[in-house]
Enzyme design. Structure first.
Site, short mmCIF file in Angstrom:
data_model
loop_
_atom_site.label_atom_id
_atom_site.label_comp_id
_atom_site.label_asym_id
_atom_site.label_seq_id
_atom_site.Cartn_x
_atom_site.Cartn_y
_atom_site.Cartn_z
CD GLU A 1 35.48 2.52 -0.46
OE1 GLU A 1 36.29 3.36 -0.83
OE2 GLU A 1 35.76 1.61 0.36
CE LYS B 1 9.98 -4.53 7.56
NZ LYS B 1 9.22 -4.14 6.40
CB CYS C 1 3.62 1.89 10.15
SG CYS C 1 5.35 2.19 10.44
CG HIS D 1 38.99 2.67 1.78
ND1 HIS D 1 38.42 1.83 0.86
CD2 HIS D 1 40.13 2.07 2.21
CE1 HIS D 1 39.17 0.76 0.71
NE2 HIS D 1 40.21 0.87 1.53
CE1 TYR E 1 8.63 -2.27 -0.84
CE2 TYR E 1 6.83 -2.78 -2.33
CZ TYR E 1 7.86 -1.96 -1.94
OH TYR E 1 8.12 -0.82 -2.65
CB CYS F 1 7.34 -0.40 9.16
SG CYS F 1 6.18 0.24 7.96
CD GLU G 1 9.99 -6.30 3.99
OE1 GLU G 1 8.94 -6.33 4.65
OE2 GLU G 1 10.57 -5.24 3.67
N GLY H 1 -0.28 8.32 8.60
CA GLY H 1 -0.77 9.52 7.91
C GLY H 1 -1.73 10.31 8.77
NE ARG I 1 3.49 -8.03 -11.12
CZ ARG I 1 2.60 -7.05 -11.11
NH1 ARG I 1 2.68 -6.06 -11.97
NH2 ARG I 1 1.61 -7.04 -10.23
P1 NDP Z 1 2.79 -6.72 -3.17
O1 NDP Z 1 1.83 -6.06 -4.06
O2 NDP Z 1 4.13 -6.13 -2.95
O3 NDP Z 1 3.01 -8.23 -3.68
C1 NDP Z 1 1.92 -9.09 -3.87
C2 NDP Z 1 2.41 -10.44 -4.32
O4 NDP Z 1 1.28 -11.31 -4.43
C3 NDP Z 1 3.06 -10.40 -5.70
O5 NDP Z 1 4.09 -11.34 -5.76
C4 NDP Z 1 1.88 -10.79 -6.60
O6 NDP Z 1 2.29 -11.37 -7.80
C5 NDP Z 1 1.22 -11.85 -5.74
N1 NDP Z 1 -0.17 -12.07 -6.13
C6 NDP Z 1 -1.17 -11.16 -6.18
N2 NDP Z 1 -2.30 -11.73 -6.62
C7 NDP Z 1 -2.00 -13.02 -6.87
C8 NDP Z 1 -2.74 -14.12 -7.39
N3 NDP Z 1 -4.04 -13.99 -7.70
N4 NDP Z 1 -2.12 -15.31 -7.52
C9 NDP Z 1 -0.82 -15.45 -7.21
N5 NDP Z 1 -0.05 -14.43 -6.72
C10 NDP Z 1 -0.65 -13.24 -6.56
O7 NDP Z 1 2.01 -6.93 -1.81
P2 NDP Z 1 2.50 -7.34 -0.34
O8 NDP Z 1 1.37 -8.10 0.22
O9 NDP Z 1 3.84 -7.98 -0.37
O10 NDP Z 1 2.65 -5.95 0.38
C11 NDP Z 1 1.54 -5.04 0.37
C12 NDP Z 1 2.01 -3.63 0.39
O11 NDP Z 1 2.53 -3.33 1.66
C13 NDP Z 1 3.14 -3.32 -0.59
O12 NDP Z 1 2.64 -2.94 -1.83
C14 NDP Z 1 3.84 -2.20 0.09
O13 NDP Z 1 3.25 -1.01 -0.34
C15 NDP Z 1 3.57 -2.39 1.55
N6 NDP Z 1 4.76 -2.91 2.25
C16 NDP Z 1 5.93 -2.20 2.22
C17 NDP Z 1 7.05 -2.67 2.86
C18 NDP Z 1 8.32 -1.92 2.80
O14 NDP Z 1 8.31 -0.74 2.45
N7 NDP Z 1 9.47 -2.53 3.12
C19 NDP Z 1 7.03 -3.91 3.61
C20 NDP Z 1 5.76 -4.59 3.55
C21 NDP Z 1 4.69 -4.09 2.90
P3 NDP Z 1 2.52 -10.44 -9.11
O15 NDP Z 1 3.79 -9.72 -8.89
O16 NDP Z 1 2.55 -11.42 -10.21
O17 NDP Z 1 1.33 -9.53 -9.17
#
Ligand code: NDP
Length: 469
Positions: free
Chosen positions: A446, A50, A42, A441, A185, A47, A189, A15, A212
């Site tokens: 498709e 990764k 990133c 095709h 995410y 990104c 991944e 950004g 989620r």
């Molecule tokens: P996310 O918010 O996507 O996922 C966090 C995970 O941690 C969820 O499964 C969550 O569970 C769990 N969690 C959080 N708190 C606790 C807790 N106290 N106890 C147990 N589990 C917990 O975060 P990420 O770290 O995976 O990624 C961070 C951000 O980075 C993403 O939001 C995204 O914006 C960005 N990102 C994007 C990518 C892409 O575009 N491909 C790739 C990587 C990162 P619950 O669901 O129950 O809250």
């Protein structure tokens, strides 16, 4: 005499760099400060590395599939160090491109830790990237906060033994056994990456399904898919402690189970990077750790703006870029572009990737009467190698207007396909218009233009797949 700028940007991530470049192109005197990595998360810890790791893992799976196509090859162990060196070279090349892009645009670069002294003064001091940097103060008419976010670790005993996405890109060797905590995410991944590279992977998450916030059926389909990639799922569990022992680490879960592993990756979310930024000194308002901005990226302080993850809104690279671009144009150009933030496509680069644009079925059914089209089929390239797993595709249509509200896919090439379909969803095309398109095709994509028989109709207020009729 203090140096003075029209615009000072703290943070040279996606950004910040875009904002700097566009503002400079429109004649503003711009400076950027970066403390750690030119290009930000990133390019350095997100990104880009990764995706290179995803390719490395996918290549292993292609080798597994090769005999099905008549190639006599078998997997050798993956050379982690050789791959990491190649990956680091590419990242260094990109760092250089970012620096030269800014320099060519006429932007002044400061390497060091920047903080606000007041609403128009910034102090830049030593940082990890520039430990000997002199302390300097500069003035700016406008300041943009673009410092991104940092990983969050769970506060459990032994958390210090766990790594986050900041460290996973620089491990000296690949862990043979890894527990990944979190099914967002990063968790999904990296579970796919390490299983593809040959590690034994345990994926621990507290929900009954991963990812989620994504469409419920997509989550169900992904969950089944994870099992096909030799990843052990521990759904509905949270970790309680991590202990170091002679053999590695022992992770204890709240169901009493223990996992013996070499590494624990905490992929449990990120928080805005606001530490030591001097927000209080400048009077910038925060809420739950994020900088509060309006729709124009303006904070409560007239001269200060914020874009990207520090505002904890979209938290994706392309949206940070769009925010930076729009802000620069708003400040220094007569008219700006438009972007459809609400139809931002998203992808999770798992072994069988997930991609999505627009509303989930559950979101759509809260506001509209909808018709849902779904299909499941085996990708052609999986047939000869006898690889299991099906592609899943879904379209969510508003019954009244026929507009496509959402498109979802799990399967090979899903991110590439959904990126293109995002044009249709952003343009609010109707199902009828999609159906006019002749298939290309034989492709998987498709199927998105050939789905003719509705899977179900859902009345507004009913909860999506839970109300199949
Ligand atoms: P996310 O918010 O996507 O996922 C966090 C995970 O941690 C969820 O499964 C969550 O569970 C769990 N969690 C959080 N708190 C606790 C807790 N106290 N106890 C147990 N589990 C917990 O975060 P990420 O770290 O995976 O990624 C961070 C951000 O980075 C993403 O939001 C995204 O914006 C960005 N990102 C994007 C990518 C892409 O575009 N491909 C790739 C990587 C990162 P619950 O669901 O129950 O809250």
């Amino acid at each position: 005499m203090m140096q003075e700028f029209d615009l000072f940007i703290i943070g040279a991530g996606s950004g910040g760099v875009r904002c700097a470049r566009i503002a400079a192109q429109h004649g503003a005197r711009v400076a950027v400060a970066e403390r750690r990595h030119w290009g930000g998360t990133c390019v350095n810890l997100g990104c880009v590395p990764k995706k290179l790791m995803v390719y490395a893992a996918d290549t292993g799976r292609l080798i597994d599939d090769a005999p099905g196509y008549g190639w006599d090859v078998t997997r050798s162990p993956h050379h982690w160090a050789r791959f990491m060196e190649a990956k680091d070279q590419e990242i260094t090349r990109l760092n250089g491109i970012y620096v030269s892009m800014l320099e060519k645009a006429g932007v002044t670069l400061f390497t060091g830790d920047a903080r606000l002294c007041d609403a128009e003064t910034i102090e830049i001091g030593p940082s990890t990237l520039a430990p000997d940097a002199p302390v300097q103060r500069v003035k700016a008419k406008k300041i943009v906060l673009a410092t991104g976010s940092v990983p969050v670790k769970l506060d459990i005993p032994g958390a210090e033994f766990a790594i986050t996405s900041d460290e996973v890109f620089h491990l000296a060797q690949r862990p043979e056994r890894i527990a990944v905590i979190g099914s967002g995410y990063i968790g999904v991944e990296f579970a796919g990456i390490f299983s593809g590279l040959g590690s034994k992977v345990d994926l621990v998450y507290r929900q009954s399904l991963p990812l989620r916030g994504f469409d419920h059926e997509v989550r169900e389909h992904l969950s089944e898919g994870i099992d096909l990639y030799d990843i052990t799922r521990h759904a509905g569990c949270s970790p309680t402690k991590i202990e170091k022992n002679a053999d590695g680490l022992c992770l204890t879960l709240d169901n009493g189970q223990t996992l013996e592993v070499d590494a624990v990756l905490m992929a449990t979310g990120r928080r805005p990077s606001v530490d030591k930024l001097g927000l209080d000194a400048a009077g910038v308002r925060t809420e739950k750790g994020r900088v509060v901005v309006d729709a124009q990226s303006a904070t409560n302080v007239a001269s200060i703006y914020a874009i990207g993850d520090i505002t904890d809104q979209y938290n994706l690279t392309p949206t940070a870029i769009a925010e930076g671009h729009l802000l620069a144009e708003r400040l220094y150009a007569p008219q700006g572009r438009e972007w459809s933030f609400e139809t931002t496509p998203k992808a999770v680069f798992f072994a069988s990737p997930v991609a999505t644009v627009g509303m989930t079925e559950e979101e759509a059914a809260r506001e509209h009467d909808i018709t849902v089209y779904t299909t499941r089929f085996t990708a052609m390239r999986q047939v000869l190698p006898k690889r299991s797993g099906k592609i899943f595709m879904k379209l969510v249509i508003d019954q009244k207007s026929d507009v496509v509200l959402g498109a979802h896919m799990v399967g090979p090439d899903a991110p590439e396909i959904i990126q293109m379909l995002a044009i249709a969803v952003s343009a609010r095309l109707t199902k009828k218009q999609i159906d006019r398109t002749i298939s290309l095709h034989p492709t998987s994509a498709e199927e998105f233009v050939t789905m003719r028989t509705p899977t179900r109709h859902v009345r507004r207020g009913m909860s999506g797949p839970l109300s199949k009729n």
